[in-house]
Design a protein around this motif. Sequence first.
Motif, PDB file in Angstrom:
ATOM      1  N   GLU A 159      34.904  37.847  28.181  1.00  0.00           N
ATOM      2  CA  GLU A 159      34.012  36.823  28.725  1.00  0.00           C
ATOM      3  C   GLU A 159      34.601  35.427  28.557  1.00  0.00           C
ATOM      4  OE1 GLU A 159      30.477  37.685  26.555  1.00  0.00           O
ATOM      5  OE2 GLU A 159      29.672  39.039  28.095  1.00  0.00           O
ATOM      6  N   ALA A 160      35.253  35.192  27.428  1.00  0.00           N
ATOM      7  CA  ALA A 160      35.881  33.890  27.214  1.00  0.00           C
ATOM      8  C   ALA A 160      36.975  33.633  28.248  1.00  0.00           C
ATOM      9  CB  ALA A 160      36.458  33.808  25.801  1.00  0.00           C
ATOM     10  N   ASP A 161      37.724  34.677  28.601  1.00  0.00           N
ATOM     11  CA  ASP A 161      38.771  34.514  29.615  1.00  0.00           C
ATOM     12  C   ASP A 161      38.180  34.310  31.006  1.00  0.00           C
ATOM     13  OD1 ASP A 161      40.705  34.672  27.720  1.00  0.00           O
ATOM     14  OD2 ASP A 161      41.676  36.471  28.514  1.00  0.00           O
ATOM     15  N   VAL A 162      37.041  34.919  31.275  1.00  0.00           N
ATOM     16  CA  VAL A 162      36.364  34.680  32.550  1.00  0.00           C
ATOM     17  C   VAL A 162      35.929  33.223  32.632  1.00  0.00           C
ATOM     18  CG1 VAL A 162      34.340  35.244  33.947  1.00  0.00           C
ATOM     19  CG2 VAL A 162      35.614  37.083  32.813  1.00  0.00           C
ATOM     20  N   ASP A 163      35.358  32.721  31.557  1.00  0.00           N
ATOM     21  CA  ASP A 163      34.912  31.327  31.527  1.00  0.00           C
ATOM     22  C   ASP A 163      36.070  30.359  31.703  1.00  0.00           C
ATOM     23  OD1 ASP A 163      32.330  32.207  31.122  1.00  0.00           O
ATOM     24  OD2 ASP A 163      32.379  31.929  28.938  1.00  0.00           O
ATOM     25  N   ARG A 164      37.244  30.719  31.209  1.00  0.00           N
ATOM     26  CA  ARG A 164      38.412  29.835  31.313  1.00  0.00           C
ATOM     27  C   ARG A 164      39.162  30.004  32.624  1.00  0.00           C
ATOM     28  NH1 ARG A 164      42.696  30.352  27.707  1.00  0.00           N
ATOM     29  NH2 ARG A 164      42.302  32.582  27.438  1.00  0.00           N
ATOM     30  N   LEU A 167      40.533  35.311  33.939  1.00  0.00           N
ATOM     31  CA  LEU A 167      40.130  36.519  34.658  1.00  0.00           C
ATOM     32  C   LEU A 167      39.177  36.137  35.783  1.00  0.00           C
ATOM     33  CD1 LEU A 167      39.524  38.980  31.657  1.00  0.00           C
ATOM     34  CD2 LEU A 167      41.382  39.092  33.330  1.00  0.00           C
ATOM     35  N   PRO A 168      39.128  36.943  36.835  1.00  0.00           N
ATOM     36  CA  PRO A 168      38.259  36.627  37.974  1.00  0.00           C
ATOM     37  C   PRO A 168      36.789  36.528  37.555  1.00  0.00           C
ATOM     38  CG  PRO A 168      39.800  38.377  38.525  1.00  0.00           C
ATOM     39  CD  PRO A 168      39.922  38.157  37.059  1.00  0.00           C
ATOM     40  N   PRO A 169      36.004  35.700  38.250  1.00  0.00           N
ATOM     41  CA  PRO A 169      34.596  35.517  37.867  1.00  0.00           C
ATOM     42  C   PRO A 169      33.756  36.779  38.030  1.00  0.00           C
ATOM     43  CG  PRO A 169      35.086  34.397  39.950  1.00  0.00           C
ATOM     44  CD  PRO A 169      36.394  34.833  39.369  1.00  0.00           C
ATOM     45  N   ASP A 170      34.182  37.713  38.877  1.00  0.00           N
ATOM     46  CA  ASP A 170      33.409  38.943  39.065  1.00  0.00           C
ATOM     47  C   ASP A 170      33.839  40.063  38.120  1.00  0.00           C
ATOM     48  OD1 ASP A 170      35.885  39.374  40.166  1.00  0.00           O
ATOM     49  OD2 ASP A 170      35.147  40.347  41.997  1.00  0.00           O
ATOM     50  N   THR A 171      34.646  39.736  37.112  1.00  0.00           N
ATOM     51  CA  THR A 171      35.072  40.750  36.136  1.00  0.00           C
ATOM     52  C   THR A 171      33.858  41.301  35.402  1.00  0.00           C
ATOM     53  OG1 THR A 171      37.214  39.688  35.804  1.00  0.00           O
ATOM     54  CG2 THR A 171      36.465  41.184  34.075  1.00  0.00           C
ATOM     55  N   ASP A 172      33.733  42.621  35.339  1.00  0.00           N
ATOM     56  CA  ASP A 172      32.628  43.272  34.616  1.00  0.00           C
ATOM     57  C   ASP A 172      33.045  43.419  33.149  1.00  0.00           C
ATOM     58  OD1 ASP A 172      30.626  44.896  33.599  1.00  0.00           O
ATOM     59  OD2 ASP A 172      30.500  46.149  35.400  1.00  0.00           O
ATOM     60  N   ALA A 173      32.737  42.392  32.361  1.00  0.00           N
ATOM     61  CA  ALA A 173      33.195  42.369  30.967  1.00  0.00           C
ATOM     62  C   ALA A 173      32.657  43.537  30.143  1.00  0.00           C
ATOM     63  CB  ALA A 173      32.818  41.035  30.315  1.00  0.00           C
ATOM     64  N   PRO A 174      31.362  43.867  30.233  1.00  0.00           N
ATOM     65  CA  PRO A 174      30.870  45.011  29.436  1.00  0.00           C
ATOM     66  C   PRO A 174      31.575  46.327  29.796  1.00  0.00           C
ATOM     67  CG  PRO A 174      29.038  43.677  30.181  1.00  0.00           C
ATOM     68  CD  PRO A 174      30.252  43.175  30.908  1.00  0.00           C
ATOM     69  N   ALA A 175      31.767  46.568  31.105  1.00  0.00           N
ATOM     70  CA  ALA A 175      32.405  47.826  31.518  1.00  0.00           C
ATOM     71  C   ALA A 175      33.867  47.860  31.095  1.00  0.00           C
ATOM     72  CB  ALA A 175      32.287  47.999  33.032  1.00  0.00           C
ATOM     73  N   LEU A 176      34.557  46.731  31.232  1.00  0.00           N
ATOM     74  CA  LEU A 176      35.969  46.696  30.854  1.00  0.00           C
ATOM     75  C   LEU A 176      36.136  46.871  29.348  1.00  0.00           C
ATOM     76  CD1 LEU A 176      38.804  46.379  32.019  1.00  0.00           C
ATOM     77  CD2 LEU A 176      38.552  43.881  31.787  1.00  0.00           C
ATOM     78  N   ALA A 177      35.212  46.304  28.581  1.00  0.00           N
ATOM     79  CA  ALA A 177      35.254  46.472  27.126  1.00  0.00           C
ATOM     80  C   ALA A 177      34.974  47.922  26.741  1.00  0.00           C
ATOM     81  CB  ALA A 177      34.243  45.541  26.465  1.00  0.00           C
ATOM     82  N   ARG A 178      33.986  48.542  27.404  1.00  0.00           N
ATOM     83  CA  ARG A 178      33.685  49.949  27.138  1.00  0.00           C
ATOM     84  C   ARG A 178      34.864  50.844  27.512  1.00  0.00           C
ATOM     85  NH1 ARG A 178      29.694  51.579  23.721  1.00  0.00           N
ATOM     86  NH2 ARG A 178      28.038  50.029  23.816  1.00  0.00           N
ATOM     87  N   TYR A 179      35.496  50.524  28.613  1.00  0.00           N
ATOM     88  CA  TYR A 179      36.681  51.278  29.029  1.00  0.00           C
ATOM     89  C   TYR A 179      37.768  51.195  27.962  1.00  0.00           C
ATOM     90  CZ  TYR A 179      41.118  52.001  31.500  1.00  0.00           C
ATOM     91  OH  TYR A 179      42.368  52.410  31.860  1.00  0.00           O
ATOM     92  N   PRO A 212      42.078  43.572  35.647  1.00  0.00           N
ATOM     93  CA  PRO A 212      42.179  42.583  36.736  1.00  0.00           C
ATOM     94  C   PRO A 212      43.119  41.450  36.376  1.00  0.00           C
ATOM     95  CG  PRO A 212      40.144  42.262  35.509  1.00  0.00           C
ATOM     96  CD  PRO A 212      40.771  43.526  34.953  1.00  0.00           C
ATOM     97  N   ARG A 213      43.656  40.850  37.398  1.00  0.00           N
ATOM     98  CA  ARG A 213      44.531  39.700  37.209  1.00  0.00           C
ATOM     99  C   ARG A 213      43.794  38.431  37.638  1.00  0.00           C
ATOM    100  NH1 ARG A 213      49.278  40.869  34.303  1.00  0.00           N
ATOM    101  NH2 ARG A 213      49.965  42.947  34.882  1.00  0.00           N
ATOM    102  N   GLY A 214      44.082  37.338  36.932  1.00  0.00           N
ATOM    103  CA  GLY A 214      43.448  36.067  37.273  1.00  0.00           C
ATOM    104  C   GLY A 214      43.994  35.474  38.548  1.00  0.00           C
TER     105      GLY A 214
END
Length: 214
Positions: A159-164, A167-179, A212-214
């Motif tokens: 989430e911190a990388d999405v905010d910065r 990572l793309p704004p549509d990144t699903d942080a919970p799913a990627l973390a669970r993965y 995902p790539r930024g």
Amino acid sequence: MVTGDKTERSEAPARGGARKARGRPRSFDRATALEAALLAFWEHGYEATSVSDLTRAMDIGAPSLYAAFGDKRSLFEEVVQEYGVRYGSFGDRALAEEPTARAGVERMLREAAAEYTAPGRPHGCLVIHAAVNCSTVEVEESLRERRNANIGAIESRIEADVDRGVLPPDTDAPALARYTGAMIQGMSQQARDGASRAELEALAEIALAVWPRG
């Protein structure tokens, strides 16, 4: 106390010959005993490791175990803390020290491949495997909370990388973390099933391809 030429011991009446010296509790190195308990729990899990197994592995008697560590559950809680410091902290360091979430996870997976297959100790992760088929609810819940906390830390980093904008704004942080958590847990199980470090490193490469790539 000395009275004339006689000591208190010489004045004590003898019964059945010489008096036996009072036994003393056996001394032991606490850190060494704790490490032995850690390895026993790591290898066999909480449920399957009995107090007699522990005393045999730690080379101490049950009274010494209870006096130094409390009961089995208290000993296990201390073991988990020690495991986190000595063997399980590589993930936290990777997330804290690498510049991005992806770099942190890449390092975490590579170090997991090395740690989970290191020679001379049980394979896999104690926190992932020690409560399998465990009937002690508190132990099972404690380890589950630790695993979920690890996933939560990965999610926060994403989430911190999405905010910065890393990572793309549509990144699903919970799913990627669970993965990522599923990959780490799966690598631990495969290490216990005999997978080599190289095989787990190859798995890590595939796992990183979905990021995902930024």
